[in-house]
Design an enzyme around this catalytic site. Sequence first.
Site, PDB file in Angstrom:
ATOM      1  N   GLY A 199     -25.190 -66.563  28.457  1.00  0.00           N
ATOM      2  CA  GLY A 199     -24.516 -67.386  27.442  1.00  0.00           C
ATOM      3  C   GLY A 199     -23.744 -68.564  28.000  1.00  0.00           C
ATOM      4  NE  ARG A 246     -30.048 -63.924  20.430  1.00  0.00           N
ATOM      5  CZ  ARG A 246     -29.082 -63.081  20.745  1.00  0.00           C
ATOM      6  NH1 ARG A 246     -28.343 -62.531  19.795  1.00  0.00           N
ATOM      7  NH2 ARG A 246     -28.852 -62.766  22.005  1.00  0.00           N
ATOM      8  N   GLY A 294     -27.529 -59.714  28.296  1.00  0.00           N
ATOM      9  CA  GLY A 294     -27.569 -58.456  29.040  1.00  0.00           C
ATOM     10  C   GLY A 294     -28.907 -58.195  29.707  1.00  0.00           C
ATOM     11  CE  LYS A 335     -11.516 -60.306  35.557  1.00  0.00           C
ATOM     12  NZ  LYS A 335     -11.053 -59.274  34.643  1.00  0.00           N
TER      13      LYS A 335
END
Length: 396
Positions: free
Chosen positions: A354, A39, A377, A197
């Site tokens: 990620g 980053r 996100g 999931k």
Amino acid sequence: MSRNFKTLDDMGDLTGKRVLVREDLNVPMADGAVSDDTRLRATIGTVGELADRGAIVLILAHFGRPKGQPNPTMSLAPVTKPLAEVLGREVRFVDWDGAADAIATMQPGDIAVLENTRFFAGEEKNDPQLVEKMAALGDYYVNDAFSAAHRAHASTEGLAHRLPAFAGRQMEAELDALDKALGNPQHPVAAVVGGAKVSSKLDVLKHLVGQVDHLIIGGGMANTFLAARGVDVGKSLCEHDLTGTADEIFDAAEKAGCTIHLPYDVVVATEFRPNPATRTVNVHEVAADEMILDVGPAATEALGDVLKNCRTLVWNGPMGAFETPPFDIATVALARTAAALTTDGSLVSVAGGGDTVAALNQAGVSGQFSFISTAGGAFLEWMEGKELPGVAALAR
């Protein structure tokens, strides 16, 4: 491509102008040192260019979750030196107390990191008074933090309404790549969606069936779709309560003309650990005490053939339990196929999340994809078709 946001190219003469730049400096730390500087490196394009153009560069960023209170363990001060090393330039640290006086002593080309924006209770509430306080320190606002663009905070959204607002180079690259991937892509488009999931990717799957021509489902979530198709998945990770939702997604895909690809051969084991005894079987031959842990070689090859007929690929999530050998084989093989097609110029490949970045690094191909988003996100919300407040504010 028609852009509805301004970039650094639209900024004119910046000599001595104070530019508030929202970056993502929320880096992992171990023993007081930065353990991954990805980053920090992402700031080089924007911060370096603005400094070279004579701006006074004031970096805004958050670090951790201090819950609106100053917390010395979450100060950005320790990140300032590693950032200076990455930039190859001097960077000073400025506390909010006396910030205006400190900034007044800065010269054209100087760079400073301001203290953690989340030390203010008003940051996450997008409080107008805090926005005013921040805006008073700058002449222009640049948002270069796509990874924080799904949050409507003072430093990510509010400032864009108070100062002339521009996208930084990293933000610009991200928005251009995402536009090529799902905004205005070349068809046929394939999406690879993996992960443990279905519940965490429901909105993504529902949105994608209306956007892409081929939806490749891998990871634990594929088991839920197989179960919905009447396959006995044994002891595999499976959300049996979501098979009805899987059926709805199959129906939506059929209406939209999107082909859903599920594995027809799989790698199974009776225990989940590194290098156990495995079998490669047809999905209908999974024993009651076995778990599906990866996509089999025949299905992996067929999925590679799907990609060969596509022009665009969006990838989020691994095909199998890739952190545990040998269940990384399908992910690595498919990633290498996508990388080779990208290198040939026949495929635009955009990946994010990620796990995905880790999997592509493991396959040794992250440098060969067209674009890799490090935003978790925000990338997921973009794949869900949601408007990201930080991006929308730049467009106004």
